[in-house]
Design an enzyme around this catalytic site. Structure first.
Site, PDB file in Angstrom:
ATOM      1  N   SER A  77      96.366  39.117 -14.508  1.00 47.16           N
ATOM      2  CA  SER A  77      97.195  39.807 -15.502  1.00 47.16           C
ATOM      3  C   SER A  77      97.188  39.186 -16.890  1.00 47.16           C
ATOM      4  O   SER A  77      97.092  39.922 -17.886  1.00 47.16           O
ATOM      5  CB  SER A  77      98.634  39.907 -14.983  1.00 47.16           C
ATOM      6  N   CYS A  93      97.960  30.391 -13.819  1.00 43.20           N
ATOM      7  CA  CYS A  93      98.740  29.308 -13.238  1.00 43.20           C
ATOM      8  C   CYS A  93      98.096  27.952 -13.501  1.00 43.20           C
ATOM      9  O   CYS A  93      96.904  27.861 -13.799  1.00 43.20           O
ATOM     10  CB  CYS A  93      98.923  29.534 -11.747  1.00 43.20           C
ATOM     11  N   ASN A 274      98.897  26.346  -6.902  1.00 41.84           N
ATOM     12  CA  ASN A 274      99.621  27.255  -7.788  1.00 41.84           C
ATOM     13  C   ASN A 274     100.805  27.872  -7.031  1.00 41.84           C
ATOM     14  O   ASN A 274     100.988  27.627  -5.831  1.00 41.84           O
ATOM     15  CB  ASN A 274      98.669  28.323  -8.321  1.00 41.84           C
ATOM     16  N   PRO A 275     101.653  28.695  -7.678  1.00 41.04           N
ATOM     17  CA  PRO A 275     102.882  29.174  -7.034  1.00 41.04           C
ATOM     18  C   PRO A 275     102.697  29.952  -5.736  1.00 41.04           C
ATOM     19  O   PRO A 275     103.601  29.952  -4.894  1.00 41.04           O
ATOM     20  CB  PRO A 275     103.518  30.053  -8.116  1.00 41.04           C
ATOM     21  N   CYS A 276     101.590  30.628  -5.550  1.00 45.62           N
ATOM     22  CA  CYS A 276     101.416  31.387  -4.293  1.00 45.62           C
ATOM     23  C   CYS A 276     100.565  30.660  -3.257  1.00 45.62           C
ATOM     24  O   CYS A 276     100.326  31.179  -2.165  1.00 45.62           O
ATOM     25  CB  CYS A 276     100.807  32.750  -4.590  1.00 45.62           C
ATOM     26  N   GLU A 278      97.347  29.805  -3.087  1.00 43.31           N
ATOM     27  CA  GLU A 278      95.943  30.092  -2.801  1.00 43.31           C
ATOM     28  C   GLU A 278      94.973  29.298  -3.669  1.00 43.31           C
ATOM     29  O   GLU A 278      93.769  29.324  -3.438  1.00 43.31           O
ATOM     30  CB  GLU A 278      95.657  31.590  -2.970  1.00 43.31           C
ATOM     31  N   ILE A 427      97.776  44.069 -10.469  1.00 46.91           N
ATOM     32  CA  ILE A 427      96.472  44.679 -10.707  1.00 46.91           C
ATOM     33  C   ILE A 427      96.106  45.624  -9.558  1.00 46.91           C
ATOM     34  O   ILE A 427      95.315  46.547  -9.739  1.00 46.91           O
ATOM     35  CB  ILE A 427      95.371  43.630 -10.952  1.00 46.91           C
TER      36      ILE A 427
END
Length: 775
Positions: A77, A93, A274-276, A278, A427
């Site tokens: 994004s 991120c 990172n925050p998620c 992955e 997305i």
């Protein structure tokens, strides 16, 4: 809106208008989607001139424009939002280090604020901080510990969040052998705490092995590197499982596995993601992500994957993402240096569930697993070829000689990593496809938008098949929306039911097997949520953790349906009500209005001006009606206040518990908060709740006997203290009705549009407007 050249859904256009397209100072959209795609393609293609001043960048621009405008590939994004604009911050991120000193902690907080201001998310390891109550020689005091400082980071994020357009998101990780690990595991037991963080426990191979054997393991003081205590590994794992069962946190990551596949171990150790979860990153590295839309890589007539088309898309995407690294305006110089030194990219996928449906393959099947491995291996192979080609033109990444590739033959890569399966919430909406590698969440569901308009949304391919096979009807689609799965709907042909499975139909073990299939050919990690039905046990979750470890996953995020306290209804099942109960409910009617009422008017300051709240009581001194006045009649604010007043009056006359009314209004936020007598007023609704509490609860508590509503209607005016404190402390306006039963992984209310938040790919995403808790 250029619909003739860019195939976008109405939902995609809504999200683009709200979050991505250029706006004037007055907030008017001044860019079409076609303009946006051209802006991004032109800006990213211009990086080619950095390597060849005479390069004609129009060829690359047209390639980039074709794949993104056709929705075959989209970058993350921030790239869509900012490429070719003043901000030019293109990364999603970052990971920042936290050393064991006050200077490092608050320097990192400052850096975090700058990153969040630019629209990025951040990941941290708190494992280097000494435990709470440990001595601090420089001051003679004692340490606050990692959890305490995590709350400081959370508050800083909240402050930036309230002022920015994109919300900051964080990942907090603590090693399982840190002395404060038990506090960390429990720190989000109350899901209203540390709300701007996802948290994960960093598991070691030693811990996993001892947990399986039921043995003790050592906790290591990070400052001295000495063991200070022993815990039973199985009991610690059981506590992690218990908390994950309760509300989905903490997740787990396998730290040793991340570092075993660290491409640049000489540069540093991977401690966080990172925050998620992955994207494992070294300190000061950033994410550079993009996803290929697999649903568009299928020849629907032949029901085959178009490998040639997919290969061409991969090559263009790698070129695009490598260029993004050079075009990015990084928020910190140290991030710019580290990112450019390793040049990591993360090419992933979305629309995988749609691809399987078009191929006629069931998601939870052996054939589905085989396709997953085959597709991801193909993407990794083609991405490797593309990176090798770029290295011949532009050179290998600067840290190449310090990497694991330096000793490998024919592996002179441009990029230290190539593949990542990242969240594609926003997305994915723009592309009109399923999220990442997740199964479908719903084939049909009812959507409500801001003006409370209710409309039915049906998965486009399901709708197409339904019409082709002649079983489509609005009534049937409503029925599908009501149950969340079609497996037991006999009006739908068996072959369709077999292929169109949703997350409700898939057992947790299949989620893990699919995650592992993609992880096998993914350099970084896979963002995915393992969904559990509400009735699942802690044992079920532990079995999935064990399977994830055995199958090569790098981390696990779980979500048990209904486990979040703030969960709301979206896809629903009607509750069967016994006849006598139904009759009783139908007889609840508002008390009639007496000829005379009496009351008080309270003035309270809000961000929109002074609000006057009048609360009237009837002849029995029972609260009866509420009126509000602000500004002139006929205005927008006044019309909203009139509506709230009418509903509040109806609730009071119907005997609704006052604390329940307060709980629903208290804490609702608007863009213009204010201060009133030292207290924060978040909105007009919040102000009304405070007046009601002040006049109808606190004032009544000072009086003696409790007054009962006539004819046994309603409840006493005095309230249980715990209930009142809960109402007063409520920080959201989410409606939670005990009589409503919900299915699916819906976990809250979107703060932007009021739609439902879905627990997807380790994050919370609104499928209506594209809002993501993870930025």
């Amino acid at each position: 809106m250029a619909r003739e050249s860019v195939k976008l859904t109405e939902n995609a256009i809504r999200v683009l208008n709200k979050r991505y397209l250029v706006k004037s100072e007055s907030g008017e959209v001044t860019e079409t989607p076609k303009d946006m795609f051209r802006r991004v393609a032109k800006n990213i293609a211009s990086a080619d001139k950095l390597y060849d001043k005479n390069k004609n960048t129009e060829i690359a621009e047209e390639e980039f424009y074709r794949v993104i405008s056709s929705l075959e590939f989209l970058p993350n994004s921030p790239t869509l939002m900012n490429a070719g604009r003043e901000l030019q911050q293109l990364a999603a991120c970052f990971v920042l280090p936290i050393e064991d000193s006050m200077e490092s902690i608050f320097e990192t907080i400052k850096d975090t604020a700058m990153i969040h201001k630019s629209g990025g998310g951040t990941g941290f390891s708190f494992s280097r901080l000494r435990p709470k109550n440990a001595p601090v020689k420089s001051t003679g005091g004692i340490s606050s510990g990692p959890v305490s400082f995590m709350k400081v980071f959370n508050s800083a994020t909240q402050a930036v969040k309230q002022g920015g357009t994109r919300r900051g998101a964080n990942m907090g990780i603590l090693r399982v052998d840190h002395p404060d690990i038990l506090d960390f595991i429990m720190c989000k037991e109350n899901d209203k705490e540390i709300t701007n963080f996802n948290i994960s426990v960093g598991l070691t191979e030693d811990f996993v092995e001892k947990a399986m054997q039921g043995e003790e393991y050592e906790l290591i003081e990070p400052h001295t590197k000495q063991p200070v205590q022993k815990l039973n590994a199985k009991e610690v794992l059981d506590l992690i499982v218990k908390m994950a069962w309760k509300n989905g946190e903490p997740g787990i990551i396998f730290l040793d596995r991340l570092n075993k596949e660290n491409p640049t171990p000489a540069i540093g150790e991977i401690e966080s993601t990172n925050p998620c979860g992955e994207q494992p990153l070294l300190p000061y590295e950033s994410c550079n992500l993009g996803s290929i839309n697999l649903s568009l890589a299928v020849d629907e007539d032949a029901k085959e994957i178009n490998w040639e088309k997919l290969g061409k898309t991969v090559k263009i995407a790698v070129h695009f993402l490598d260029n993004v690294i050079d075009m990015n305006n990084y928020p910190l110089e140290r991030i710019s240096k580290m990112t450019r030194s390793n040049r990591k990219i993360g090419l992933g996928v979305m629309g995988f569930a749609d691809m399987l449906i078009k191929l006629g393959v069931k998601y939870n099947s052996e054939e589905g697993i085989i396709i997953a491995e085959k597709v991801m291996k193909f993407i990794l192979d083609r991405a490797t070829d593309a990176s090798l080609g770029l290295a011949k033109e532009r050179g290998v990444f600067p840290n190449f000689e310090k990497s694991i590739y330096a000793k490998k033959k024919n592996m002179r890569l441009r990029n230290a990593t190539l593949t990542t399966i990242a969240p594609t919430g926003s997305i994915g909406i723009i592309s009109g496809c399923s999220s990442g590698i997740e199964p479908l969440f719903a084939l049909s569901y009812v959507k409500k938008i801001l003006d409370n308009e209710r409309f039915l949304e049906v998965h486009p391919y399901f709708e197409k098949i339904a019409k082709e096979k002649g079983f489509y009807s609005t009534e049937l689609m409503e029925k599908v929306a009501g149950v969340g799965s079609i497996k037991d709907i006999e009006e739908i042909p068996a072959d369709v039911r077999e292929v169109f499975v949703t997350s409700f139909d898939i057992s947790p073990s299949w989620h893990i097997r699919m995650q592992a299939a993609f992880q096998k050919y993914t350099h970084n990690a896979v963002s995915k949520t393992v969904n559990f039905p509400n009735k699942s046990t802690e044992k079920d979750i532990k079995e999935v953790y064990t399977l994830a470890c055995k199958t090569g996953c790098k981390g696990v995020t779980v979500y048990r349906d209904g486990s979040r306290q703030e969960q709301v209804l979206n896809i629903e099942k009607k509750k069967e009500v016994p006849a006598l109960e139904e009759e009783a409910i139908s007889k609840i009617v508002p008390r009639p209005r007496p000829n005379v009422t009496h009351g008080t008017t309270t003035k309270i300051a809000t961000g929109c001006g002074n609000l006057y709240v009048t609360i009237n009581e009837d002849e029995a001194d029972l609260p009866f009606e509420v009126f509000m006045q602000m500004g002139k009649a006929g205005g927008c604010a006044m019309s909203q206040l009139e509506a709230i007043g009418r509903l509040l009056s109806l609730a009071l006359r119907s005997g609704i518990e006052i604390s329940s009314i307060i709980e629903q209004l208290r804490g609702i936020r608007c863009p213009s908060p204010s201060w009133e007598k030292g207290g924060r007023i978040f909105s007009c609704s919040d102000a009304i709740a405070r007046v009601i509490e002040r006049r109808l609860i606190k004032a009544k508590q000072k009086q003696t006997p409790e007054k009962e509503l006539p004819s046994g209607e309603g409840v006493p005016l005095s309230e249980d203290k715990g209930t009142i404190e809960k109402a007063a402390g409520s920080d959201n306006g989410n409606v939670k009705l005990a009589s409503e039963k919900k299915t699916g992984n819906i976990v809250g209310v979107c703060p932007d549009c009021g739609g439902s938040l879905w627990h997807v790919e380790g994050c919370m995403v609104c499928r209506a407007c594209g809002y993501s808790k993870c930025g």
